[in-house]
Design a protein around this motif. Structure first.
Motif, mmCIF file in Angstrom:
data_model
loop_
_atom_site.group_PDB
_atom_site.id
_atom_site.type_symbol
_atom_site.label_atom_id
_atom_site.label_comp_id
_atom_site.label_asym_id
_atom_site.label_seq_id
_atom_site.Cartn_x
_atom_site.Cartn_y
_atom_site.Cartn_z
ATOM 1 N N GLN A 96 -9.410 -37.316 -17.161
ATOM 2 C CA GLN A 96 -9.912 -35.949 -16.653
ATOM 3 C C GLN A 96 -10.850 -35.244 -17.411
ATOM 4 O O GLN A 96 -11.869 -34.668 -16.672
ATOM 5 N N ALA A 97 -10.833 -34.993 -18.585
ATOM 6 C CA ALA A 97 -11.837 -34.141 -19.480
ATOM 7 C C ALA A 97 -13.164 -34.668 -19.246
ATOM 8 O O ALA A 97 -14.129 -34.041 -19.276
ATOM 9 N N GLN A 98 -13.203 -36.082 -19.292
ATOM 10 C CA GLN A 98 -14.453 -36.818 -19.406
ATOM 11 C C GLN A 98 -15.210 -36.590 -17.987
ATOM 12 O O GLN A 98 -16.341 -36.520 -17.701
ATOM 13 N N LEU A 99 -14.082 -36.744 -16.859
ATOM 14 C CA LEU A 99 -14.882 -36.656 -15.514
ATOM 15 C C LEU A 99 -15.463 -35.196 -15.116
ATOM 16 O O LEU A 99 -16.301 -35.160 -15.037
ATOM 17 N N VAL A 100 -14.392 -34.093 -15.741
ATOM 18 C CA VAL A 100 -14.870 -32.943 -15.639
ATOM 19 C C VAL A 100 -16.257 -32.650 -16.235
ATOM 20 O O VAL A 100 -17.087 -31.756 -15.685
ATOM 21 N N ALA A 101 -16.330 -33.063 -17.638
ATOM 22 C CA ALA A 101 -17.646 -32.864 -18.441
ATOM 23 C C ALA A 101 -18.735 -33.449 -17.433
ATOM 24 O O ALA A 101 -19.792 -32.949 -17.636
ATOM 25 N N GLY A 102 -18.643 -34.598 -17.028
ATOM 26 C CA GLY A 102 -19.786 -35.228 -15.851
ATOM 27 C C GLY A 102 -19.876 -34.352 -14.744
ATOM 28 O O GLY A 102 -21.003 -34.599 -14.156
ATOM 29 N N LEU A 103 -19.077 -33.784 -14.143
ATOM 30 C CA LEU A 103 -19.119 -33.094 -13.125
ATOM 31 C C LEU A 103 -19.839 -31.560 -13.134
ATOM 32 O O LEU A 103 -20.549 -31.519 -12.006
ATOM 33 N N LEU A 104 -19.821 -30.972 -14.322
ATOM 34 C CA LEU A 104 -20.387 -30.036 -14.480
ATOM 35 C C LEU A 104 -21.876 -29.818 -14.749
ATOM 36 O O LEU A 104 -22.241 -30.742 -15.395
ATOM 37 N N PRO A 105 -22.443 -28.898 -14.052
ATOM 38 C CA PRO A 105 -24.018 -28.769 -14.084
ATOM 39 C C PRO A 105 -24.278 -28.508 -15.645
ATOM 40 O O PRO A 105 -23.442 -27.725 -16.169
ATOM 41 N N PRO A 106 -25.322 -28.675 -16.001
ATOM 42 C CA PRO A 106 -25.642 -28.112 -17.398
ATOM 43 C C PRO A 106 -25.750 -26.675 -17.689
ATOM 44 O O PRO A 106 -25.784 -25.922 -16.744
ATOM 45 N N GLY A 107 -24.655 -26.305 -18.882
ATOM 46 C CA GLY A 107 -24.697 -24.801 -19.106
ATOM 47 C C GLY A 107 -23.567 -24.279 -18.591
ATOM 48 O O GLY A 107 -23.029 -23.139 -18.960
ATOM 49 N N GLU A 108 -22.708 -24.917 -17.545
ATOM 50 C CA GLU A 108 -21.727 -24.380 -17.059
ATOM 51 C C GLU A 108 -20.272 -25.158 -17.761
ATOM 52 O O GLU A 108 -20.265 -26.050 -18.352
#
Length: 262
Positions: free
Chosen positions: A42-54
């Protein structure tokens, strides 16, 4: 799971979201073996879903009602992350084709006013309430890309607890005056009531969910912090909205949330 398998699982889930690809299950090599693995994915997925800076803005707790647990064949809650780019205020108009499913969940939500410390004996309603700033009415749109709801806790947790979108109403500071466990929730579609419930559907009381999350997060190296928002799980039966539907969820004492799918 080895780091390479965690990244591969997150990539698979990300591709399923991007392409609206429906699968029976994750690749056997990518399926988490336990909740620790699932939350690492989940942590890896979320990191990839977030736009830069969010960064994430808080948490969602899933499977806090008997209805949700029975539907997903899960015997316990799981948590996911709320993201700024999938969060809107009441009145949002969302494109229906952004989602594979548009499952409507009316939920009580809270904002933390201070960091929540770990309590060795666990948090209670009274102890967690000390750290809550405001309460608000909310609707979560649950979206998933598995063929069946009954996929189990681990893929659900890995896929950010199948979070789709979060819509919230105005924060209320005087929330302690409301009996949240008995507060009624009424959900209407196109002006007609579809389903009703109360805060008791969420583990008996929304504050029970908050206490559970405060105790659960430290097991995975996290903690509730000042400014976090938390949505505490569905309070009514769920249903799937269609394009063109106008939805309204009204909460005793907290107001209402409205949205429309176009």
């Amino acid at each position: 799971m080895e780091p390479e398998r965690i990244r591969a699982a997150a990539d698979e889930l990300s591709a399923m979201r991007r392409d609206k690809r429906i699968r029976a299950d994750l690749d056997p090599m990518h399926r988490p073996a336990d909740l620790g693995d699932a939350y690492a994915v989940q942590a890896q997925l979320v990191a990839g879903l977030l736009p830069p800076g969010e960064t994430p803005i808080g948490y969602k707790v899933a499977c806090t009602s008997r209805i949700a647990q029975a539907a997903l064949h899960i015997d316990r809650p799981v948590f996911g992350r709320l993201l700024p780019h999938t969060t809107s205020r009441s009145g949002a108009v969302l494109p229906a084709d952004r989602f594979v499913h548009r499952v409507v969940e009316a939920e009580f939500a809270f904002r933390l006013g201070a960091d929540v410390p770990h309590r060795p004996r666990g948090h209670t309603h009274e102890s967690i309430a000390e750290f809550i700033d405001t309460a608000m009415p909310a609707v979560e749109i649950v979206d998933h890309r598995f063929e069946s709801w009954a996929i189990g806790a681990l893929p659900i947790a890995a896929d950010n607890a199948i979070h789709g979108w979060w819509i919230h109403g105005e924060p209320i500071e005087a929330w302690r005056e409301i009996d949240l466990g008995r507060a009624e929730v009424v959900v209407a579609r196109n002006g007609e009531t579809v389903t009703t419930g109360t805060g008791a559907a969420a583990l008996g009381h929304p504050l029970t969910v908050m206490a559970w999350l405060a105790d659960e997060l430290p097991k995975y190296g996290a903690a509730l912090a000042a400014g976090d928002v938390v949505t505490t799980g569905v309070t009514t039966d769920v249903f799937e909205a269609d394009a063109g539907d106008e939805l309204r969820a009204e909460f005793d004492g907290l107001g209402a949330v409205e949205l429309r799918f176009e």
